[in-house]
Design a protein around this motif. Sequence first.
Motif, PDB file in Angstrom:
ATOM      1  N   TRP A 127      -8.428  -5.872   3.936  1.00 23.77           N
ATOM      2  CA  TRP A 127      -6.758  -5.043   3.022  1.00 23.77           C
ATOM      3  C   TRP A 127      -6.432  -6.732   2.574  1.00 23.77           C
ATOM      4  O   TRP A 127      -6.108  -6.728   0.857  1.00 23.77           O
ATOM      5  CB  TRP A 127      -5.660  -5.173   4.231  1.00 23.77           C
ATOM      6  N   ASN A 128      -6.912  -8.463   2.728  1.00 21.85           N
ATOM      7  CA  ASN A 128      -6.285  -8.752   2.120  1.00 21.85           C
ATOM      8  C   ASN A 128      -6.811  -9.385   1.368  1.00 21.85           C
ATOM      9  O   ASN A 128      -7.235 -10.340  -0.135  1.00 21.85           O
ATOM     10  CB  ASN A 128      -6.570 -10.216   3.281  1.00 21.85           C
ATOM     11  N   ALA A 129      -8.158  -8.292   1.044  1.00 15.56           N
ATOM     12  CA  ALA A 129      -9.329  -8.593  -0.388  1.00 15.56           C
ATOM     13  C   ALA A 129      -9.168  -8.410  -1.369  1.00 15.56           C
ATOM     14  O   ALA A 129      -9.757  -7.812  -2.403  1.00 15.56           O
ATOM     15  CB  ALA A 129     -11.142  -8.520   0.440  1.00 15.56           C
ATOM     16  N   MET A 130      -8.174  -6.845  -1.321  1.00 19.17           N
ATOM     17  CA  MET A 130      -7.572  -6.151  -2.163  1.00 19.17           C
ATOM     18  C   MET A 130      -6.828  -6.414  -3.158  1.00 19.17           C
ATOM     19  O   MET A 130      -5.849  -7.724  -2.491  1.00 19.17           O
ATOM     20  CB  MET A 130      -6.878  -4.899  -1.618  1.00 19.17           C
ATOM     21  N   PRO A 131      -6.828  -6.665  -4.062  1.00 18.75           N
ATOM     22  CA  PRO A 131      -5.534  -6.958  -5.732  1.00 18.75           C
ATOM     23  C   PRO A 131      -4.847  -6.315  -4.868  1.00 18.75           C
ATOM     24  O   PRO A 131      -4.244  -5.320  -4.115  1.00 18.75           O
ATOM     25  CB  PRO A 131      -6.751  -6.478  -6.195  1.00 18.75           C
ATOM     26  N   LYS A 132      -3.628  -6.933  -5.503  1.00 16.43           N
ATOM     27  CA  LYS A 132      -2.273  -6.575  -5.272  1.00 16.43           C
ATOM     28  C   LYS A 132      -1.777  -5.123  -5.321  1.00 16.43           C
ATOM     29  O   LYS A 132      -1.427  -4.596  -4.979  1.00 16.43           O
ATOM     30  CB  LYS A 132      -1.095  -7.383  -5.672  1.00 16.43           C
ATOM     31  N   ASP A 133      -2.261  -4.643  -6.676  1.00  9.98           N
ATOM     32  CA  ASP A 133      -2.104  -3.628  -7.423  1.00  9.98           C
ATOM     33  C   ASP A 133      -2.562  -2.290  -6.812  1.00  9.98           C
ATOM     34  O   ASP A 133      -2.103  -1.382  -6.460  1.00  9.98           O
ATOM     35  CB  ASP A 133      -2.170  -3.522  -8.562  1.00  9.98           C
ATOM     36  N   GLU A 134      -3.792  -2.573  -6.037  1.00  8.31           N
ATOM     37  CA  GLU A 134      -4.840  -1.566  -5.149  1.00  8.31           C
ATOM     38  C   GLU A 134      -3.902  -1.481  -3.944  1.00  8.31           C
ATOM     39  O   GLU A 134      -4.150  -0.931  -3.260  1.00  8.31           O
ATOM     40  CB  GLU A 134      -6.065  -2.069  -5.561  1.00  8.31           C
ATOM     41  N   GLN A 135      -3.322  -2.102  -2.908  1.00  8.72           N
ATOM     42  CA  GLN A 135      -2.522  -2.487  -2.208  1.00  8.72           C
ATOM     43  C   GLN A 135      -1.085  -1.659  -2.321  1.00  8.72           C
ATOM     44  O   GLN A 135      -0.930  -1.018  -1.686  1.00  8.72           O
ATOM     45  CB  GLN A 135      -2.949  -4.327  -1.770  1.00  8.72           C
ATOM     46  N   ASP A 136      -1.043  -1.815  -3.195  1.00  7.21           N
ATOM     47  CA  ASP A 136      -0.056  -1.294  -3.609  1.00  7.21           C
ATOM     48  C   ASP A 136      -0.027   0.499  -3.439  1.00  7.21           C
ATOM     49  O   ASP A 136       0.860   1.157  -3.192  1.00  7.21           O
ATOM     50  CB  ASP A 136       1.390  -1.934  -4.957  1.00  7.21           C
ATOM     51  N   GLN A 137      -1.364   0.860  -4.759  1.00  5.01           N
ATOM     52  CA  GLN A 137      -1.366   2.435  -4.364  1.00  5.01           C
ATOM     53  C   GLN A 137      -1.860   3.208  -2.799  1.00  5.01           C
ATOM     54  O   GLN A 137      -1.437   3.636  -2.371  1.00  5.01           O
ATOM     55  CB  GLN A 137      -2.723   2.269  -5.038  1.00  5.01           C
ATOM     56  N   ALA A 138      -2.661   2.348  -2.035  1.00 10.68           N
ATOM     57  CA  ALA A 138      -3.036   2.733  -1.062  1.00 10.68           C
ATOM     58  C   ALA A 138      -1.645   1.988  -0.435  1.00 10.68           C
ATOM     59  O   ALA A 138      -1.723   3.550   0.587  1.00 10.68           O
ATOM     60  CB  ALA A 138      -4.087   1.107  -0.555  1.00 10.68           C
ATOM     61  N   ARG A 139      -0.746   2.103  -0.084  1.00 11.12           N
ATOM     62  CA  ARG A 139       0.577   1.755   0.270  1.00 11.12           C
ATOM     63  C   ARG A 139       1.228   3.078   0.153  1.00 11.12           C
ATOM     64  O   ARG A 139       1.208   3.896   0.920  1.00 11.12           O
ATOM     65  CB  ARG A 139       1.451   1.070   0.267  1.00 11.12           C
ATOM     66  N   GLU A 140       1.129   3.217  -0.924  1.00 11.77           N
ATOM     67  CA  GLU A 140       1.944   4.483  -1.875  1.00 11.77           C
ATOM     68  C   GLU A 140       1.359   5.677  -0.605  1.00 11.77           C
ATOM     69  O   GLU A 140       1.544   6.799  -0.636  1.00 11.77           O
ATOM     70  CB  GLU A 140       1.805   4.613  -3.460  1.00 11.77           C
ATOM     71  N   ARG A 141      -0.503   5.234  -1.131  1.00 10.57           N
ATOM     72  CA  ARG A 141      -1.059   7.087  -0.532  1.00 10.57           C
ATOM     73  C   ARG A 141      -1.066   7.298   0.953  1.00 10.57           C
ATOM     74  O   ARG A 141      -1.073   8.069   1.324  1.00 10.57           O
ATOM     75  CB  ARG A 141      -2.152   6.327  -1.344  1.00 10.57           C
ATOM     76  N   MET A 142      -1.281   6.248   1.943  1.00 12.62           N
ATOM     77  CA  MET A 142      -0.983   5.698   3.114  1.00 12.62           C
ATOM     78  C   MET A 142       0.539   6.763   3.526  1.00 12.62           C
ATOM     79  O   MET A 142       0.530   7.198   4.682  1.00 12.62           O
ATOM     80  CB  MET A 142      -1.046   5.089   3.802  1.00 12.62           C
ATOM     81  N   ARG A 143       1.219   6.359   2.519  1.00  7.11           N
ATOM     82  CA  ARG A 143       2.979   6.911   2.916  1.00  7.11           C
ATOM     83  C   ARG A 143       3.287   8.743   2.565  1.00  7.11           C
ATOM     84  O   ARG A 143       3.671   9.373   4.114  1.00  7.11           O
ATOM     85  CB  ARG A 143       3.643   6.392   1.583  1.00  7.11           C
ATOM     86  N   HIS A 144       2.304   9.264   1.795  1.00 10.93           N
ATOM     87  CA  HIS A 144       1.969  10.634   2.238  1.00 10.93           C
ATOM     88  C   HIS A 144       0.748  11.307   2.136  1.00 10.93           C
ATOM     89  O   HIS A 144       0.222  12.668   1.903  1.00 10.93           O
ATOM     90  CB  HIS A 144       2.024  10.714   0.501  1.00 10.93           C
ATOM     91  N   SER A 145       0.285  10.930   3.417  1.00 13.41           N
ATOM     92  CA  SER A 145      -0.778  11.544   3.606  1.00 13.41           C
ATOM     93  C   SER A 145      -1.327  11.533   5.379  1.00 13.41           C
ATOM     94  O   SER A 145      -0.384  10.757   5.674  1.00 13.41           O
ATOM     95  CB  SER A 145      -2.325  10.694   3.614  1.00 13.41           C
ATOM     96  N   THR A 146      -1.756  12.673   5.543  1.00 10.25           N
ATOM     97  CA  THR A 146      -1.908  13.053   7.264  1.00 10.25           C
ATOM     98  C   THR A 146      -2.778  12.012   7.278  1.00 10.25           C
ATOM     99  O   THR A 146      -3.970  11.583   7.071  1.00 10.25           O
ATOM    100  CB  THR A 146      -2.981  14.728   6.552  1.00 10.25           C
ATOM    101  N   LEU A 147      -2.409  12.506   8.591  1.00 12.06           N
ATOM    102  CA  LEU A 147      -3.467  11.383   9.523  1.00 12.06           C
ATOM    103  C   LEU A 147      -4.680  11.808   9.470  1.00 12.06           C
ATOM    104  O   LEU A 147      -5.180  10.283   9.629  1.00 12.06           O
ATOM    105  CB  LEU A 147      -3.279  12.402  11.646  1.00 12.06           C
TER     106      LEU A 147
END
Length: 165
Positions: A127-147
């Motif tokens: 996670w820490n190796a990811m660029p910030k914009d990629e982290q933000d996209q991942a957060r948003e994707r995780m927020r609306h994803s299934t288990l």
Amino acid sequence: MKRWGIVLLFISTSVFAEQIQWEQLPSSTKAVLANMETSWSSLAPERQQNLINLAEKYLAMTPQQQQEMADRFNRWQTLSETERANLRERYQAFQALPEEEKAIIRQRFKWYETLPEDDKKKLVDSWNAMPKDEQDQARERMRHSTLEQRRAFREELLRRKANNR
């Protein structure tokens, strides 16, 4: 009108709460708060009462719970003021969430806590190796994803870490 008088009396007594003298504290409370003795008289009465309440909770804990609390306190002490402010903001944001969202976050954290330490470290490092914009996209994707989608994403993070070795 009588009710307002009671409310004002309550407010005035809480606003003008008196200092609690160190000597008045039970010895068990003094033992828990020993490092506060020299600054005790300079603390606001509300802060003194909060510390007394915390000491009472501490005394009611098991030795393991006491150790965990001491560890958390020591970690808190090592944080910069900026990090502390950030954590306070995140805590307040969490408290403002609806109960069902809090439950989901707690469930996810519980899952994370069950991971072996090595897997936790790999996830954090990836996670820490990811660029910030990629982290933000991942957060948003995780927020609306299934288990299952979240599980697949975590596995992807672990694979990334393994490939970066």
